[in-house]
Design an enzyme around this catalytic site. Structure first.
Site, PDB file in Angstrom:
ATOM      1  N   HIS A 157       0.998  -1.269   0.016  1.00  0.00           N
ATOM      2  CA  HIS A 157      -0.183   0.128  -0.070  1.00  0.00           C
ATOM      3  C   HIS A 157       0.818   1.042  -0.096  1.00  0.00           C
ATOM      4  O   HIS A 157       1.781   1.210   0.269  1.00  0.00           O
ATOM      5  CB  HIS A 157      -0.897   0.129   1.421  1.00  0.00           C
ATOM      6  CG  HIS A 157      -0.096   0.339   2.617  1.00  0.00           C
ATOM      7  ND1 HIS A 157       0.095   1.208   3.197  1.00  0.00           N
ATOM      8  CD2 HIS A 157      -0.076  -1.075   3.557  1.00  0.00           C
ATOM      9  CE1 HIS A 157       0.696   0.939   4.028  1.00  0.00           C
ATOM     10  NE2 HIS A 157       0.670  -0.162   4.927  1.00  0.00           N
ATOM     11  N   CYS A 173       3.320  -5.112   6.495  1.00  0.00           N
ATOM     12  CA  CYS A 173       3.124  -4.680   5.237  1.00  0.00           C
ATOM     13  C   CYS A 173       4.025  -3.937   4.411  1.00  0.00           C
ATOM     14  O   CYS A 173       4.719  -3.887   5.443  1.00  0.00           O
ATOM     15  CB  CYS A 173       1.548  -3.505   5.339  1.00  0.00           C
ATOM     16  SG  CYS A 173      -0.215  -4.080   6.129  1.00  0.00           S
TER      17      CYS A 173
END
Length: 197
Positions: A157, A173
Site C-alpha cells: 500500500h 505490510c
C-alpha cells in the site's frame, strides 16, 4: 579521478522515472554507482544498497506479472508478464522479524483509497489507535492505493508518511510512496505473483 557526491534520492528518483527503466543498464558502465559482487554470487548491489535481482532466480514464469519484495534491501521489484516493464521502488518493511512474513502469495484484491482497520494485535500494542479510518483521508496509513495479498491483513500500500519509506516501520505490510503505489497499482493486477524474501 575525482569522485562526485551522489544524492541518493536523486539517484533513486532517476531510476524510478519513466526513463528510469531504460537508464538502469547504464549503471553498469564505467563511473557506475553499481559494483559487481564476488564471482560466486549473482547478486549485485548499487550505492543505495538495493540488490539488483533477476526474476528468473525466484519465479518459473512471469505469468500475470511478478512482484519480488526484498525485505533486506527494503525494495520492491516488479516485472510485467511480457517482461517489457521493470520497476524498482524503495519501500518500508515490517518493524521486526516477528511481524515479517516471507514466502509466496499473490494479489487477490485492489482498492483505491482503502479504509484501514487495525488488527486486534495492532490495537493490543497500540491501544490509543482508532479502530477505523476512512479511505481517502490524510491520516489513513494505507495511503491512496492498496493491493491485498492472499495472507489476511497483509497489503502492499501507499503511505502519506514519507519518512517510513526505506525503513523498518510497518506492522507487517509493504509500504510505498503514494506516487509509486499509484503506478504499481496500474501495472499489477489481481493474480500478480508476489514473493517476499
Amino acid at each position: 579521478m575525482k569522485t562526485a557526491q551522489i544524492n541518493r534520492r536523486a539517484l533513486v528518483g532517476g531510476m524510478l522515472g519513466a526513463a528510469g527503466a531504460a537508464a538502469v543498464p547504464a549503471l553498469a558502465q564505467e563511473g557506475s554507482t553499481e559494483f559487481q559482487a564476488p564471482v560466486s554470487s549473482s547478486v549485485r548491489n548499487n550505492i543505495s544498497s538495493f540488490r539488483m535481482l533477476q526474476w528468473q532466480d525466484y519465479f518459473e514464469t512471469t505469468r500475470n506479472g511478478v512482484i519480488l519484495v526484498d525485505i533486506t534491501s527494503r525494495a520492491l521489484h516488479f516485472w510485467s508478464e511480457d517482461q517489457s516493464i521493470y520497476r524498482l521502488y524503495p519501500s518500508s518493511v515490517p518493524l521486526s522479524e516477528e511481524l515479517t512474513r516471507r514466502g509466496r502469495t499473490e494479489i487477490v484484491r485492489k482498492a483505491v483509497n482503502p479504509p484501514w482497520r487495525p488488527t486486534p494485535s495492532m490495537l493490543e500494542r497500540n491501544p490509543d489507535w482508532p479502530k477505523f479510518v476512512e479511505g481517502g483521508v490524510k491520516d489513513n496509513p494505507l495511503g491512496v492505493r492498496g493491493m491485498y495479498l492472499s495472507w489476511p491483513a497483509y497489503l502492499i500500500h501507499g503511505t502519506h508518511d514519507t519518512r517510513k519509506i526505506g525503513r523498518r516501520s510497518s506492522n507487517g505490510c509493504i509500504g510505498l510512496y503514494n506516487e509509486h503505489v499509484v503506478e504499481l497499482y496500474d501495472l499489477a493486477k489481481v493474480g500478480t505473483q508476489v514473493l517476499l524474501l
